[in-house]
Design a protein around this motif. Structure first.
Motif, PDB file in Angstrom:
ATOM      1  N   ARG A  68      56.443  52.774  30.622  1.00 56.74           N
ATOM      2  CA  ARG A  68      56.409  51.456  31.257  1.00 56.74           C
ATOM      3  C   ARG A  68      55.637  51.537  32.561  1.00 56.74           C
ATOM      4  O   ARG A  68      55.577  52.598  33.193  1.00 56.74           O
ATOM      5  CB  ARG A  68      57.830  50.964  31.545  1.00 56.74           C
ATOM      6  N   SER A  69      55.057  50.441  32.959  1.00 48.94           N
ATOM      7  CA  SER A  69      54.320  50.387  34.223  1.00 48.94           C
ATOM      8  C   SER A  69      54.537  49.031  34.871  1.00 48.94           C
ATOM      9  O   SER A  69      54.877  48.047  34.212  1.00 48.94           O
ATOM     10  CB  SER A  69      52.820  50.635  34.002  1.00 48.94           C
ATOM     11  N   LEU A  70      54.343  49.000  36.195  1.00 51.67           N
ATOM     12  CA  LEU A  70      54.477  47.768  36.968  1.00 51.67           C
ATOM     13  C   LEU A  70      53.175  47.535  37.715  1.00 51.67           C
ATOM     14  O   LEU A  70      52.749  48.365  38.515  1.00 51.67           O
ATOM     15  CB  LEU A  70      55.634  47.883  37.961  1.00 51.67           C
ATOM     16  N   LEU A  71      52.524  46.410  37.429  1.00 52.11           N
ATOM     17  CA  LEU A  71      51.290  46.058  38.115  1.00 52.11           C
ATOM     18  C   LEU A  71      51.647  45.347  39.405  1.00 52.11           C
ATOM     19  O   LEU A  71      52.009  44.173  39.406  1.00 52.11           O
ATOM     20  CB  LEU A  71      50.426  45.165  37.215  1.00 52.11           C
ATOM     21  N   ALA A  72      51.592  46.061  40.536  1.00 47.39           N
ATOM     22  CA  ALA A  72      52.038  45.513  41.820  1.00 47.39           C
ATOM     23  C   ALA A  72      50.947  44.717  42.520  1.00 47.39           C
ATOM     24  O   ALA A  72      51.222  43.718  43.192  1.00 47.39           O
ATOM     25  CB  ALA A  72      52.516  46.646  42.723  1.00 47.39           C
ATOM     26  N   VAL A  73      49.703  45.173  42.422  1.00 44.13           N
ATOM     27  CA  VAL A  73      48.557  44.493  43.040  1.00 44.13           C
ATOM     28  C   VAL A  73      47.414  44.513  42.033  1.00 44.13           C
ATOM     29  O   VAL A  73      47.139  45.550  41.418  1.00 44.13           O
ATOM     30  CB  VAL A  73      48.120  45.192  44.349  1.00 44.13           C
ATOM     31  N   GLU A  74      46.738  43.371  41.874  1.00 47.97           N
ATOM     32  CA  GLU A  74      45.669  43.282  40.879  1.00 47.97           C
ATOM     33  C   GLU A  74      44.445  42.562  41.449  1.00 47.97           C
ATOM     34  O   GLU A  74      44.526  41.398  41.831  1.00 47.97           O
ATOM     35  CB  GLU A  74      46.161  42.549  39.630  1.00 47.97           C
ATOM     36  N   ASP A  75      43.341  43.290  41.530  1.00 44.51           N
ATOM     37  CA  ASP A  75      42.026  42.726  41.834  1.00 44.51           C
ATOM     38  C   ASP A  75      42.021  41.895  43.123  1.00 44.51           C
ATOM     39  O   ASP A  75      41.561  40.764  43.164  1.00 44.51           O
ATOM     40  CB  ASP A  75      41.546  41.868  40.656  1.00 44.51           C
ATOM     41  N   VAL A  76      42.535  42.490  44.208  1.00 40.94           N
ATOM     42  CA  VAL A  76      42.589  41.802  45.504  1.00 40.94           C
ATOM     43  C   VAL A  76      41.333  42.136  46.309  1.00 40.94           C
ATOM     44  O   VAL A  76      41.000  43.305  46.485  1.00 40.94           O
ATOM     45  CB  VAL A  76      43.851  42.209  46.285  1.00 40.94           C
ATOM     46  N   SER A  77      40.647  41.112  46.797  1.00 41.13           N
ATOM     47  CA  SER A  77      39.425  41.292  47.588  1.00 41.13           C
ATOM     48  C   SER A  77      39.460  40.372  48.799  1.00 41.13           C
ATOM     49  O   SER A  77      39.857  39.209  48.700  1.00 41.13           O
ATOM     50  CB  SER A  77      38.176  40.972  46.748  1.00 41.13           C
ATOM     51  N   PHE A  78      39.063  40.898  49.959  1.00 45.53           N
ATOM     52  CA  PHE A  78      38.958  40.100  51.176  1.00 45.53           C
ATOM     53  C   PHE A  78      38.208  40.914  52.224  1.00 45.53           C
ATOM     54  O   PHE A  78      37.889  42.086  52.009  1.00 45.53           O
ATOM     55  CB  PHE A  78      40.344  39.689  51.712  1.00 45.53           C
ATOM     56  N   SER A  79      37.919  40.282  53.362  1.00 47.89           N
ATOM     57  CA  SER A  79      37.280  40.981  54.482  1.00 47.89           C
ATOM     58  C   SER A  79      37.920  40.527  55.785  1.00 47.89           C
ATOM     59  O   SER A  79      38.542  39.452  55.843  1.00 47.89           O
ATOM     60  CB  SER A  79      35.773  40.714  54.507  1.00 47.89           C
ATOM     61  N   VAL A  80      37.778  41.349  56.821  1.00 47.01           N
ATOM     62  CA  VAL A  80      38.291  41.027  58.152  1.00 47.01           C
ATOM     63  C   VAL A  80      37.216  41.360  59.170  1.00 47.01           C
ATOM     64  O   VAL A  80      36.676  42.474  59.158  1.00 47.01           O
ATOM     65  CB  VAL A  80      39.582  41.823  58.486  1.00 47.01           C
ATOM     66  N   SER A  81      36.912  40.411  60.046  1.00 49.67           N
ATOM     67  CA  SER A  81      35.896  40.609  61.075  1.00 49.67           C
ATOM     68  C   SER A  81      36.547  40.942  62.410  1.00 49.67           C
ATOM     69  O   SER A  81      37.748  40.705  62.618  1.00 49.67           O
ATOM     70  CB  SER A  81      35.037  39.350  61.227  1.00 49.67           C
TER      71      SER A  81
END
Length: 542
Positions: A302-315
């Motif tokens: 079994r597996s748990l997908l905790a975070v999926e395909d997260v994209s962002f930027s910080v200036s």
């Protein structure tokens, strides 16, 4: 005073012993609560709220505490005259408590199911399979998904909000007649907070349970309280019906508290950055984290997908807010950026450096520039160290930051920055309230002169007036030093006043990302609209 209270506290006075004169933590405090009534105790961190409630349950450490005067009467019995066996029978069965810091009050070496079953077994209610069945029901009742399978997991495998729900399940297991809730929704996002508050209301209606709610959240207090007690410096400065205290406060301190109620952004209230954005500091692409769970009883992986395909930027100079329900992946994203958890897939670049490709020495240098303020201050600081050692520890690791001769002066300066007195640097973490611990954690994060500060619920343990002070401090540091923030929170009014952009997460994915006012003014996702609608409303207006 209520003519037929279930609990009456009369003239309670508590001192804490010290090398100098005793410190008076609670001074001549009197209040009462009736069956089915909700009494909310408000006040700043260190005002004596939690000390008063701990004295009711006889769980205050004596020494260093000393009950100087006062009487506590529960269901007509003077609690001070009861022996240990009688008190043990009352605690848990007749009076239960939800603590502010769930990680510190859940045993890390036992599964959560074992700990809930222990409540039934200790009081001789049931054992074995019957206890387990009831524990599963309780976990489901407080909103833990898949309760039967999660029974066998440990506290560290749950998010902060989920741990708080487990604490609530343990507290309501025996249907007590009085429930003391010490900041029960501190770690919860607004939607789960609404569910928990509804649950507490339902239990009161069903069993006539009295509730003492200790909170710094004025909106929660307004939505729950029948009566309000306001404390400052160990004394009660005002008490009365909730509507009167909120709409026509008599004491200056109460008026100051009520003025801190979150409102629409106004002149002087908006703490968002006023300067132009600098260069891009952080770029995150396709960040994904999958946890491998123990095999099922049939041997299936079994597996748990905790975070999926997260994209962002910080200036540089920017504040990015991340909001979402407990377990949505917010904290997992933060921990991956500091390599406290390794990602399953994705990339993250800080000033062009691939964070996930750095060797240990390079990662050590990065952590000087990217610091984190954790959600749980007690769990993130060594209880054996005094405050001076905790704050100065980064200088021991990064020896080029500050000469040792200047450490004490700089620690004093940092303590004053976060609203604490320099003379507390010789004390240990257990001697501070939850809000004071969080301020110490912020001072430690600032010690290494970071460029990017990741704040994981950094103000969740603070009352509203101190929240405002800390946010003002963070905003001032950003404007003066060009600091950037990733600000993770469940408090939507706070993030509205502070963040330039907001990411909304659910089930590990980003469901919406927009500039702050666009998101609050015209949210696109149904989930975002649900979050905004879950903010508590005053009890008298419902």
């Amino acid at each position: 005073m209520n003519p037929s209270p279930i609990l009456s506290v009369e003239g309670l006075t508590v001192d804490f012993l010290s090398d100098a004169a005793p410190l008076r933590a609670v001074d001549n405090v009197s209040f009462a609560v009736a069956p089915g009534e909700t009494l909310c105790i408000l006040g700043e961190s260190g005002s004596g709220k939690s000390v008063s409630s701990s004295t009711i349950l006889d769980i205050l450490d004596c020494p260093p505490a000393e009950i100087v005067a006062g009487r506590i009467v529960f269901e007509g019995r003077d609690m001070g005259t009861l022996g240990p066996a009688e008190r043990r029978d009352i605690n848990g069965r007749r009076i239960a408590m939800i603590f502010q810091d769930p990680l510190a009050h859940l045993n890390p070496v036992y599964t959560v199911g074992w700990q809930i079953c222990e409540v039934f077994e200790t009081h001789g209610v049931c054992r074995g399979e019957e206890a387990r069945r009831r524990a599963v029901e309780l976990l489901g009742h407080v909103g833990i998904a898949e309760p039967a399978s999660r029974m066998d997991q440990y506290p560290h495998e749950f998010s902060g909000g989920q741990r708080q729900r487990i604490m609530i399940a343990m507290a309501i297991a025996l249907k007590p007649s009085l429930l003391i809730a010490d900041e029960p929704t501190t770690a919860l996002d607004v939607s789960v907070q609404a569910q928990i508050l509804d649950l507490l209301r339902d239990l009161q209606r069903e069993f006539g349970m009295a509730l003492i709610l200790i909170t710094h959240d004025l909106e929660v207090a307004a939505s729950m309280a029948d009566r309000i007690v306001v404390m400052k410096a160990g004394k009660i400065v005002e008490q009365g019906p909730a509507r009167e205290v909120f709409t026509a406060p008599q004491h200056d301190y109460t008026r100051k508290l009520m003025s801190a109620l979150p409102a629409e952004p106004a002149a002087g209230a908006d703490r968002r950055s006023k300067s132009e954005r600098g260069e891009t500091l952080l770029v995150v692409k396709g960040l994904t984290k999958t946890y491998e769970l123990p095999k099922s009883m049939f041997g299936k992986a079994r597996s748990l997908l905790a975070v999926e395909d997260v994209s962002f930027s910080v200036s540089q100079g920017e504040t990015l807010g991340i909001v979402g329900e407990s377990g949505s992946g917010k904290s997992t994203v933060a921990r991956m950026l500091l390599r406290l958890n390794e990602p399953t897939a994705g990339q993250a670049f800080y000033r062009g450096q691939d964070i996930f490709a750095l060797d240990p020495s390079e990662m050590l240098a990065l952590r000087r520039k990217v610091q984190m303020v954790f959600q749980d201050p007690y769990g993130s600081m060594n209880p054996r160290m005094d405050v001076f050692t905790i704050i100065s520890e980064p200088w021991l690791i990064h020896k080029d930051i500050l000469p040792k001769a200047q450490w004490r002066a700089r620690v004093a300066e940092l303590l004053e920055l976060v609203g604490l007195q320099p003379d507390c640097m010789g004390r240990h973490i257990h001697q501070f309230s939850g809000g004071q611990r969080q301020r110490i954690a912020i001072a430690r994060a600032l010690a290494s002169d970071p460029e990017l500060l990741v704040c994981d619920e950094a103000v969740s343990a603070l009352d509203v007036s101190i929240q405002a002070q800390v946010i003002d401090l963070l905003a001032d540091l950003r404007n003066r030093l060009g600091l950037s923030y990733i600000f993770i929170t469940h408090d939507l009014p706070i993030v509205r006043h502070f963040a330039d952009r907001i990411i909304v997460m659910r089930n590990g994915r980003i469901v919406e990302s927009a500039p702050t006012e666009s998101l609050f003014g015209s949210p696109k996702a149904e989930y975002t609209r649900m979050l905004l609608a879950a903010v508590p409303q005053p009890k008298w207006s419902r």
